[in-house]
Scaffold this motif. Structure first.
Motif, short mmCIF file in Angstrom:
data_model
loop_
_atom_site.label_atom_id
_atom_site.label_comp_id
_atom_site.label_asym_id
_atom_site.label_seq_id
_atom_site.Cartn_x
_atom_site.Cartn_y
_atom_site.Cartn_z
N UNK A 88 0.81 -1.22 0.00
CA UNK A 88 0.00 0.00 0.00
C UNK A 88 0.84 1.27 0.00
N UNK A 89 2.14 1.12 0.23
CA UNK A 89 3.01 2.29 0.26
C UNK A 89 3.47 2.65 -1.15
N UNK A 90 3.79 3.94 -1.33
CA UNK A 90 4.31 4.44 -2.60
C UNK A 90 5.81 4.18 -2.66
N UNK A 91 6.27 3.60 -3.75
CA UNK A 91 7.70 3.26 -3.88
C UNK A 91 8.58 4.51 -3.88
N UNK A 92 8.12 5.58 -4.54
CA UNK A 92 8.92 6.82 -4.56
C UNK A 92 9.03 7.39 -3.14
N UNK A 93 7.87 7.52 -2.49
CA UNK A 93 7.84 8.10 -1.15
C UNK A 93 8.67 7.26 -0.18
N UNK A 94 8.56 5.96 -0.30
CA UNK A 94 9.25 5.04 0.61
C UNK A 94 10.77 5.16 0.47
N UNK A 95 11.26 5.27 -0.76
CA UNK A 95 12.71 5.25 -0.99
C UNK A 95 13.36 6.63 -1.00
N UNK A 96 12.60 7.67 -1.38
CA UNK A 96 13.21 9.00 -1.53
C UNK A 96 12.52 10.10 -0.73
N UNK A 97 11.38 9.81 -0.12
CA UNK A 97 10.71 10.81 0.68
C UNK A 97 9.71 11.65 -0.10
N UNK A 98 8.95 12.45 0.64
CA UNK A 98 7.83 13.19 0.04
C UNK A 98 8.29 14.22 -0.99
N UNK A 99 9.52 14.74 -0.85
CA UNK A 99 9.98 15.77 -1.77
C UNK A 99 10.34 15.22 -3.15
N UNK A 100 10.31 13.90 -3.30
CA UNK A 100 10.54 13.30 -4.62
C UNK A 100 9.22 13.10 -5.38
N UNK A 101 8.10 13.36 -4.70
CA UNK A 101 6.80 13.21 -5.35
C UNK A 101 6.49 14.41 -6.23
N UNK A 102 5.60 14.21 -7.19
CA UNK A 102 5.13 15.34 -8.00
C UNK A 102 4.19 16.20 -7.15
N UNK A 103 3.89 17.39 -7.67
CA UNK A 103 2.98 18.29 -6.96
C UNK A 103 1.65 17.62 -6.67
N UNK A 104 1.09 16.91 -7.65
CA UNK A 104 -0.22 16.27 -7.49
C UNK A 104 -0.22 15.31 -6.31
N UNK A 105 0.77 14.42 -6.27
CA UNK A 105 0.80 13.39 -5.23
C UNK A 105 1.16 13.95 -3.86
#
Length: 406
Positions: A88-105
Motif C-alpha cells: 500500500x506504500x508508494x515506492x517513490x515516497x518510501x525510498x526517496x521521501x515526500x519531496x521526490x513526489x510530483x505536486x499532485x501526489x
C-alpha cells in the motif's frame, strides 16, 4: 515545511492513512501529471531517474507540456499507478521521501489559495479520510489561523490585491459561512437565504462604490431579515408554486452520470432499485415522491442525530471552490454548490431507501465517491450548470421548489 495559513480545524489534523485507506487514490484511474520542477529533479538525480524512467510517459500536448512535461503511466488492467507496492506504500515516497513526489501526489487532497498576502488551506472531499472528518467531526470546519503542512517545492501565491472587490468577496465568504452554520433554521432554508444573498452581493461587487449598499450593510440587512423571519414567508410563497420540475431534472441527471462499473456505478444502481426505477429515461412524479419519502425517513433521521453532516460538506465546498471566486459571476460558483447539494441529497436518500436505513459509514463512502465522480469533474459540472441555466433553473426560486421542506 510548515506555513501559516487560515484552515479548517480538520485540515490540521489530517494525515494520509496510506495502506489503511479503504479506497486508495493511487488506484483511482486518475491522470497524474508531473510538474516541470519534479520532472527536472527526475532527470538530474541519477537514482531517481533510474527508478522513474519506466513509469514516465511524455506529454505531447503543446498547450500543457511546458508546465507538465510528463504523466505517470497507468496500469493497463487497473488504471492505477504501478508505483504503489502491494503493502500500500508508494515506492517513490518510501525510498526517496515526500519531496521526490510530483505536486499532485504531494499536495492532494489539499488546496492552497491566496488570501491576500496569506493563504487559505482547504481539502477535497474525494479523499476518504477527508470525508470521514467531515462526517464524524461536528467542529471540523472551525476556521483557525496557524501553522499547516506545505510541500517544500510548493509555490504559494500571494498576489491578491487588497482592493474593494477583494474585500467584498472576502466579507461575502465570511457571511455565507456564518449563515450556513446557523443551525437554528434548516439547512435548506440556509441555502435558500445564501442563494438570495449571492444574487444581491454580485450586484454590490459589480457596482463597486456606486452601490447603494456596502457589502457589510448588505450582510447586516440579511442578518436582520433572518432574525425577523422574513425568509420564512418568502419560502412558503415559493413552495406553493412547486411543480417538481427541477427535482425530476436533478434525479435524471444523477442517474445519467456516466461511470464505469465501479463503486459509484453500484451506488447509482442501488438508488434506482431503492426508488423503484426500472428505466431512468422515464422518470415521473411518483419517483420524486418516492425520493422525498426516502429522504424524510432515512436521511432526515440521520441528520437529526448528526445535524452537521451535510452542513460540513456544503461549507467545505464553499471553502474549496468559491474563494477566491475565480469566475466573473459569483452566481456560477454558488449554482455549482446548490446543484451538488441536490445531487448528493438525492443519492443519499435513494441509498437509504435501498438499504432501508443510512449509517455514517454510508455517508462517508458516498461523499468521497461523489467527490471523485462529480465534484472533481469540472467539465461534467459545467455541462450540467449550462443545462440548468438554459432551462431557467438557476434562480433561488427554482431551488426552493425542488425542496420538500424549508
Amino acid at each position: 515545511m510548515q506555513k501559516d495559513a487560515l484552515a479548517p480545524r480538520y485540515a490540521r489534523q489530517f494525515g494520509c492513512t496510506g495502506p489503511r485507506c479503504p479506497d486508495n487514490c493511487c488506484q483511482e484511474n486518475w491522470t497524474i501529471s508531473i510538474d516541470h520542477d519534479t520532472y527536472q529533479l527526475y532527470r538530474l538525480d541519477p537514482q531517481l531517474g533510474k527508478l522513474m524512467q519506466p513509469y514516465l510517459q511524455e506529454n505531447n500536448d503543446l498547450v500543457t507540456k511546458e508546465f507538465y512535461p510528463a504523466t505517470l503511466k497507468q496500469n493497463i488492467k487497473t488504471g492505477g499507478c504501478d508505483l504503489q507496492e502491494k503493502s500500500g506504500f508508494c515506492k517513490i515516497h518510501k525510498e526517496f521521501g515526500i519531496n521526490a513526489l510530483s505536486h499532485t501526489c504531494a499536495v492532494y487532497p489539499r488546496q492552497y489559495q491566496p488570501l491576500g498576502t496569506d493563504q487559505l488551506l482547504s481539502m477535497n472531499e474525494s479523499c476518504p479520510e477527508v470525508a470521514r472528518h467531515l462526517i464524524e467531526d461536528q467542529d471540523a470546519l472551525e476556521l483557525e489561523f496557524g501553522s499547516v503542512y506545505a510541500w517544500d517545492r510548493l509555490i504559494l501565491v500571494d498576489q491578491t490585491e487588497f482592493n474593494d472587490a477583494y474585500h467584498n468577496r472576502y466579507a461575502l465568504l465570511q457571511g455565507l459561512i456564518t449563515i450556513l452554520r446557523y443551525r437554528a433554521i434548516s439547512l435548506e432554508k440556509r441555502l435558500f437565504i445564501c442563494s438570495l444573498l449571492v444574487q444581491r452581493a454580485e450586484r454590490v461587487i459589480a457596482e463597486g462604490q456606486a452601490s447603494e449598499l456596502s457589502m457589510q450593510e448588505l450582510l447586516d440587512l440579511f442578518s436582520q431579515l433572518i432574525n425577523e423571519g422574513y425568509f420564512d414567508q418568502q419560502a412558503v410563497l415559493l413552495k406553493e408554486k412547486n411543480d417538481g420540475a427541477l427535482g425530476l431534472f436533478i434525479l435524471s441527471r444523477l442517474l445519467d452520470l456516466p461511470s464505469k462499473k465501479d463503486k459509484f456505478k453500484e451506488a447509482l444502481d442501488q438508488v434506482t432499485s431503492g426508488l423503484g426505477i426500472h428505466d431512468h429515461k422515464k422518470l415521473h412524479m411518483d419517483h420524486i415522491q418516492a425520493l422525498d419519502k426516502a429522504r424524510k425517513k432515512h436521511l432526515s433521521s440521520l441528520e437529526k442525530q448528526y445535524p452537521w453532516i451535510l452542513e460540513n460538506i456544503v461549507v467545505n465546498w464553499v471553502l474549496f471552490g468559491l474563494f477566491p471566486i475565480h469566475k466573473e459571476r459569483i452566481k456560477d460558483g454558488w449554482l455549482s454548490i446548490t446543484t451538488r447539494y441536490l445531487l448528493l441529497r438525492s443519492l443519499l436518500s435513494g441509498m437509504g431507501a435501498a438499504k432501508k436505513g443510512l449509517k455514517k459509514e454510508d455517508v462517508i463512502q458516498l461523499t468521497y465517491l461523489f467527490g471523485r465522480q462529480v465534484s472533481s469533474a469540472p467539465q461534467r459540472m459545467a455541462s450540467l450548470q449550462l443545462e440548468l441555466i438554459n432551462k431557467k433553473f438557476d434562480d433561488p426560486a427554482s431551488f426552493v421548489r425542488a425542496l420538500s421542506e424549508i
